[in-house]
Design an enzyme around this catalytic site. Structure first.
Site, PDB file in Angstrom:
ATOM      1  N   SER A 118      13.838 -21.589   6.992  1.00 22.56           N
ATOM      2  CA  SER A 118      13.856 -21.254   8.412  1.00 22.56           C
ATOM      3  C   SER A 118      15.194 -20.707   8.900  1.00 22.56           C
ATOM      4  O   SER A 118      15.455 -19.530   8.745  1.00 22.56           O
ATOM      5  CB  SER A 118      13.368 -22.424   9.253  1.00 22.56           C
ATOM      6  OG  SER A 118      14.019 -23.609   8.965  1.00 22.56           O
ATOM      7  N   LYS A 172       9.644 -20.494   5.143  1.00 25.87           N
ATOM      8  CA  LYS A 172       9.151 -21.034   6.428  1.00 25.87           C
ATOM      9  C   LYS A 172       9.529 -20.067   7.539  1.00 25.87           C
ATOM     10  O   LYS A 172      10.648 -20.081   8.042  1.00 25.87           O
ATOM     11  CB  LYS A 172       9.712 -22.413   6.721  1.00 25.87           C
ATOM     12  CG  LYS A 172       9.110 -22.987   8.008  1.00 25.87           C
ATOM     13  CD  LYS A 172       9.684 -24.327   8.364  1.00 25.87           C
ATOM     14  CE  LYS A 172       9.014 -24.853   9.624  1.00 25.87           C
ATOM     15  NZ  LYS A 172       9.260 -23.995  10.801  1.00 25.87           N
ATOM     16  N   ASP A 195      19.432  -7.381   5.812  1.00 27.90           N
ATOM     17  CA  ASP A 195      18.873  -6.170   6.417  1.00 27.90           C
ATOM     18  C   ASP A 195      19.955  -5.237   6.935  1.00 27.90           C
ATOM     19  O   ASP A 195      19.822  -4.013   6.869  1.00 27.90           O
ATOM     20  CB  ASP A 195      17.924  -6.538   7.563  1.00 27.90           C
ATOM     21  CG  ASP A 195      16.546  -6.959   7.056  1.00 27.90           C
ATOM     22  OD1 ASP A 195      16.373  -7.060   5.832  1.00 27.90           O
ATOM     23  OD2 ASP A 195      15.651  -7.182   7.888  1.00 27.90           O
TER      24      ASP A 195
END
Length: 493
Positions: free
Chosen positions: A316, A341, A327
């Site tokens: 998470s 998750k 990214d």
């Protein structure tokens, strides 16, 4: 959801499996559309079941017990992370977000009807007793945990500090049950620690994302710069076995390394509608008015070569940070694929002092990748041969699938992959000494393949640049992009 609303109500929640570190929402439930007609037949059937229990069950159960059981079952059947919490459960959850609570000090989850240890927390009774990630808790004080929910197990393991509790553990590649006696304590979790690996190269470990994590990261960066007596040349952020925590912490940690204003994470709810977009700005990670917790951050932290360590225990909040830095090509991600998750849980208080934790949306990285049931693919994969067991989101019964068609990743390590020496298994069950615990907390590239590779990358400009964004060439990543492209083309026809 607008930014002012986000700041008014508390942020969404993270936390792997147990929901140990969750942010709390004080919002009430509001209907966005007209209610559907009541399911009269289903309500009638439920009333019949209630009547049969009241009339024929061998024990007299109170109305409160029956209705609470019905609510728990209704919510638990949605997905592995949604949960109805009674008053005590809700109070325990609020304790956990402060970073100080009573108990044993371990993150637990549920797998195939058993209670499983996700990770022991550093410097706690669980770690001192030798409890390991991947252990199954078979008994709590001689009571079987089979079929026990995570919340029920947590309640039984908590108690007054100073009191004792006995756990019976089942461990992979160990034939006999392991019985450990622990003494409950007030758990004070220090979520950030740091170490200067060698002149010019620093290491920051984040074990959980809590209220002070962003400020503690800043303090660690300043301390490393001061200890180095010069700006750092490279930095490694260790998110391995970090189960998550507050979303604000994930956004703030990402903001420490990214240009101001770039997107960090977004959410999508029903029908794929975008819910919110959080960026690397103080308004999106500050929990309260006042000073920016990143004020005074050494300037080189924004540009210094950066490596992020992840593994199957990174979940998470950890995955949000790793995904955002990956990214934006701000860091090379090293290790093994993360937990997966990618769902958002919101805690909704109810009028009687209880609360319901519901999955309300899914997280997406800046390039619109869903983390759910897939996780973050490392740019440079380095396996940990000492890790005998692991579990992932895709292993959980009733888990939500990846909405972008990404390849779901289950547990990959088995006894056949790495054949550890089990002849000395008995010696592995002993309690850790103070010296052993201390040495484990000092990062050592000579004994840690993943850390060693990360250090090599940040020290080599050519290797570092070549490794940035390598995960985008991974077949698993490519499959996601191809599925997204074909889906958009089909929709446009």
């Amino acid at each position: 959801m607008s930014k002012p609303t986000l700041q008014k109500v508390a942020v969404y929640t993270l936390g792997a499996l147990t929901g140990v570190a969750l942010s709390l929402s004080v919002q009430t439930i509001a209907a966005d559309k007209k209610d559907d007609a009541l399911p009269v037949q289903s309500i009638r059937t439920m009333a019949e079941v209630y009547g049969q229990i009241k009339a024929n069950y061998y024990q007299d159960k109170s109305d409160a017990e029956l209705f609470e059981g019905a609510m728990k079952g209704m919510v638990a059947d949605l997905d592995p992370h949604s949960e109805y919490m009674d008053k005590k459960g809700y109070a325990d959850l609020k304790e956990n977000t402060s970073g100080e609570f009573g108990g044993l000090g371990m993150e637990i989850g549920s797998e195939d009807g058993f209670v499983k240890v996700i990770a022991p927390i550093e410097d706690t009774p669980a770690e001192r007793a030798g409890v390991k990630s991947g252990d199954f808790i078979a008994k709590i004080n001689n009571e079987s945990t089979r079929g026990m929910t995570v919340s029920q197990a947590v309640k039984k393991m908590r108690g007054k500090p100073g009191t004792d509790i006995t756990l019976t553990l089942s461990r992979k590649n160990v034939d006999k049950p392991i019985v450990v006696k622990l003494t409950r304590a007030v758990i004070k979790v220090k979520s950030v620690r740091h170490h200067l690996l060698q002149p010019g190269y620093g290491y920051i470990r984040i074990s959980q994302f809590q209220e002070r994590t962003v400020a503690a990261l800043n303090e660690a960066a300043q301390a490393l710069t001061k200890q180095n007596k010069a700006p750092l040349k490279g930095l490694i952020v260790d998110l391995r076995d970090d189960p998550g925590g507050l979303l604000n912490g994930a956004v703030g940690v990402s903001a420490a390394f990214l240009p101001e204003g770039v997107p960090v994470v977004s959410t999508k709810g029903r029908d794929g509608k975008v819910g919110m977009v959080l960026k690397a700005t103080p308004g999106d990670y500050k929990l309260s008015a006042g000073r920016d917790p990143l004020d005074g951050l050494p300037a080189e932290i924004k540009t210094v070569p950066l490596a992020v360590l992840i593994n199957a225990g990174s979940a998470s909040a950890s995955e949000i940070v790793a995904g955002a830095l990956q990214d934006h090509k701000r860091a090379v991600v090293v290790g093994t694929q993360s937990f997966g998750k990618g769902s958002v849980q919101t805690v909704l208080p109810l009028s009687n002092g209880s609360a319901v934790k519901l999955t309300t949306s899914l997280y997406y990285t800046p390039s619109d990748r869903s983390i759910q049931a897939q996780g973050i693919v490392p740019d440079v994969e380095v396996k940990d041969k000492d890790r005998l067991d692991e579990s992932r989101e895709a292993d959980l019964v009733g888990h939500i699938g990846n909405p972008t068609g990404g390849e779901e990743v289950n547990s990959s390590i088995s006894a056949d992959d790495y054949k550890p020496d089990t002849s000395k298994s008995e010696s592995k069950n002993k309690k850790l000494t103070d010296e052993e615990r201390s040495s484990r907390r000092v990062p050592n590239p000579a004994k840690d393949d993943q850390l060693r590779k990360a250090l090599e990358l940040v020290k080599s400009p050519d290797q570092y640049q070549k490794s940035l964004g390598l995960a985008a060439k991974n077949p698993k990543w490519k499959k996601i992009k191809e599925d997204e492209k074909s889906g958009k083309e089909e929709k446009g026809k």
